[in-house]
Design a protein around this motif. Structure first.
Motif, PDB file in Angstrom:
ATOM      1  N   GLY A   1       0.931  -1.423  -0.003  1.00 36.88           N
ATOM      2  CA  GLY A   1      -0.095  -0.046  -0.260  1.00 36.88           C
ATOM      3  C   GLY A   1       0.984   1.209  -0.036  1.00 36.88           C
ATOM      4  O   GLY A   1       1.809   1.566   0.844  1.00 36.88           O
ATOM      5  N   CYS A   2       0.558   2.304  -1.089  1.00 31.17           N
ATOM      6  CA  CYS A   2       1.181   3.412  -1.168  1.00 31.17           C
ATOM      7  C   CYS A   2       0.477   4.572  -1.067  1.00 31.17           C
ATOM      8  O   CYS A   2      -0.444   4.579  -1.938  1.00 31.17           O
ATOM      9  N   VAL A   3       0.402   5.587  -0.155  1.00 34.27           N
ATOM     10  CA  VAL A   3      -0.390   6.784  -0.008  1.00 34.27           C
ATOM     11  C   VAL A   3       0.666   7.841  -0.425  1.00 34.27           C
ATOM     12  O   VAL A   3       1.568   8.283   0.279  1.00 34.27           O
ATOM     13  N   GLU A   4       0.339   8.729  -1.399  1.00 32.40           N
ATOM     14  CA  GLU A   4       1.083   9.862  -1.554  1.00 32.40           C
ATOM     15  C   GLU A   4       0.590  11.178  -1.045  1.00 32.40           C
ATOM     16  O   GLU A   4      -0.518  11.457  -0.895  1.00 32.40           O
ATOM     17  N   MET A   5       1.787  11.763  -0.633  1.00 31.60           N
ATOM     18  CA  MET A   5       1.421  13.377   0.020  1.00 31.60           C
ATOM     19  C   MET A   5       2.463  14.292  -0.728  1.00 31.60           C
ATOM     20  O   MET A   5       3.611  13.819  -0.493  1.00 31.60           O
ATOM     21  N   ILE A   6       1.984  15.509  -0.917  1.00 36.04           N
ATOM     22  CA  ILE A   6       2.870  16.307  -1.474  1.00 36.04           C
ATOM     23  C   ILE A   6       2.952  17.755  -0.733  1.00 36.04           C
ATOM     24  O   ILE A   6       1.588  18.302  -0.624  1.00 36.04           O
ATOM     25  N   ASN A   7       3.689  18.146  -0.247  1.00 32.12           N
ATOM     26  CA  ASN A   7       3.760  19.345   0.658  1.00 32.12           C
ATOM     27  C   ASN A   7       2.699  19.291   1.627  1.00 32.12           C
ATOM     28  O   ASN A   7       1.692  20.200   2.016  1.00 32.12           O
ATOM     29  N   ARG A   8       2.556  18.131   2.427  1.00 35.76           N
ATOM     30  CA  ARG A   8       1.755  17.879   3.665  1.00 35.76           C
ATOM     31  C   ARG A   8       0.143  17.690   3.223  1.00 35.76           C
ATOM     32  O   ARG A   8      -0.737  18.057   3.749  1.00 35.76           O
ATOM     33  N   GLN A   9      -0.077  17.442   1.832  1.00 36.34           N
ATOM     34  CA  GLN A   9      -1.598  17.497   1.435  1.00 36.34           C
ATOM     35  C   GLN A   9      -1.512  16.032   0.566  1.00 36.34           C
ATOM     36  O   GLN A   9      -0.913  15.779  -0.327  1.00 36.34           O
ATOM     37  N   LEU A  10      -2.491  15.291   1.204  1.00 37.87           N
ATOM     38  CA  LEU A  10      -3.027  14.061   0.460  1.00 37.87           C
ATOM     39  C   LEU A  10      -3.442  14.402  -1.011  1.00 37.87           C
ATOM     40  O   LEU A  10      -4.131  15.150  -1.221  1.00 37.87           O
ATOM     41  N   THR A  11      -2.553  13.497  -1.758  1.00 34.57           N
ATOM     42  CA  THR A  11      -3.179  13.960  -3.400  1.00 34.57           C
ATOM     43  C   THR A  11      -4.411  12.907  -3.775  1.00 34.57           C
ATOM     44  O   THR A  11      -5.127  13.105  -4.811  1.00 34.57           O
ATOM     45  N   GLY A  12      -4.561  11.588  -3.156  1.00 34.99           N
ATOM     46  CA  GLY A  12      -5.479  10.745  -3.557  1.00 34.99           C
ATOM     47  C   GLY A  12      -4.565   9.666  -4.797  1.00 34.99           C
ATOM     48  O   GLY A  12      -5.460   8.890  -5.276  1.00 34.99           O
ATOM     49  N   ASN A  13      -3.572  10.092  -5.235  1.00 31.94           N
ATOM     50  CA  ASN A  13      -2.801   9.351  -6.196  1.00 31.94           C
ATOM     51  C   ASN A  13      -2.045   8.232  -5.475  1.00 31.94           C
ATOM     52  O   ASN A  13      -0.874   8.164  -4.866  1.00 31.94           O
ATOM     53  N   ASN A  14      -2.746   7.101  -5.186  1.00 33.01           N
ATOM     54  CA  ASN A  14      -2.213   5.880  -4.009  1.00 33.01           C
ATOM     55  C   ASN A  14      -2.084   4.764  -4.992  1.00 33.01           C
ATOM     56  O   ASN A  14      -2.604   4.733  -6.288  1.00 33.01           O
ATOM     57  N   LEU A  15      -1.199   3.805  -4.534  1.00 33.04           N
ATOM     58  CA  LEU A  15      -1.039   2.775  -5.243  1.00 33.04           C
ATOM     59  C   LEU A  15      -1.297   1.353  -4.276  1.00 33.04           C
ATOM     60  O   LEU A  15      -0.852   1.365  -3.258  1.00 33.04           O
ATOM     61  N   HIS A  16      -2.112   0.258  -4.714  1.00 33.43           N
ATOM     62  CA  HIS A  16      -2.361  -0.655  -3.827  1.00 33.43           C
ATOM     63  C   HIS A  16      -2.320  -1.790  -4.863  1.00 33.43           C
ATOM     64  O   HIS A  16      -3.073  -2.234  -5.911  1.00 33.43           O
TER      65      HIS A  16
END
Length: 242
Positions: A25-40
């Motif tokens: 499971g991978c959850v992306e965050m850019i500049n402390r904001q979750l992007t919703g661009n995840n990988l499962h």
């Protein structure tokens, strides 16, 4: 800054003895904001899980039998992680498993592909020495809702870790000022006439008991987030003001 909150589920605890990854499971965050661009990803480990591991994740051999093997998803995974900071709870465990998979494919090690690795277990031990610092314990301590975590799941755990990380590090961000708070001199400033405040009888408004208790709780939270005594303690009087 691009960060990836990363978690795995495995067939057992010993990568060096043949245990394999079954879920990532991978959850992306850019500049402390979750992007919703995840990988499962679910992965066929080509072996059964140990009984104790199966009780933790619930991913059966039959469920995983038609999933891709690690060799089939490695390019997708490395492309997603490329150049990011990985944030992992108990990083040596997950990195050890990924490195074992990469070694089988002669693809180097995980740190060849990412910018850095941050271990939230080490962060938590620094902030809460002598206390339980599992992901579940941190969720309880930091008031992160983990009621959906009946079984361990890599994506759910990565999402919980992102929330825990934000709360572990929130003290620094909460005290930052934006550019508009700059008080340095410059063109466009207007002179302000001095006012003699001694002419005024200024009222003193004291905090209620409830407000004082809320303030004390906030200071405790800031202490935890800062990993020591927060600067607001400096302004507290040694003795109560009459």
């Amino acid at each position: 800054m691009r960060q990836i909150f990363f978690d795995t589920e495995t067939t057992g605890l010993e990568a060096d003895k043949g245990d394999r990854i079954i879920e990532i499971g991978c959850v992306e965050m850019i500049n402390r904001q979750l992007t919703g661009n995840n990988l499962h990803l679910y992965i066929n480990p080509e072996r059964a899980s140990h009984e104790d591991a199966l009780k933790v994740h619930g991913l059966t051999e039959a469920f995983l039998s038609d999933k891709p093997k690690f060799a089939e998803i490695v390019d997708q995974l490395l492309a997603f992680l490329a150049g990011a900071e990985l944030v992992i709870h108990n990083a040596p465990f997950d990195i050890g498993f990924v490195n074992a998979e990469l070694k089988r494919l002669n693809r180097g090690v995980l740190t060849d592909h990412v910018a850095s690795v941050r271990d939230t277990l080490l962060m938590a031990r620094d902030l809460f020495p002598g206390k339980a610092n599992s992901l579940d314990a941190l969720c309880r301590r930091l008031e992160v809702d983990n009621t959906k975590r009946v079984l361990h799941g890599a994506l759910l755990d990565a999402e919980l870790l992102a929330d825990v990380y934000i709360r572990l590090t929130r003290g620094q961000d909460a005290l930052l000022m934006d550019d508009h708070g700059d008080s340095s001199g410059g063109e466009g400033q207007h002179a302000v006439e001095a006012v003699d405040l001694s002419r005024f009888a200024l009222p003193v408004v004291r905090a209620s008991d409830a407000e004082a208790a809320a303030h004390a709780k906030l200071l405790v939270d800031l202490d935890k987030a800062a990993g020591g005594s927060c600067k607001w303690r400096v302004f507290q009087p040694a003795e109560p003001v009459a």
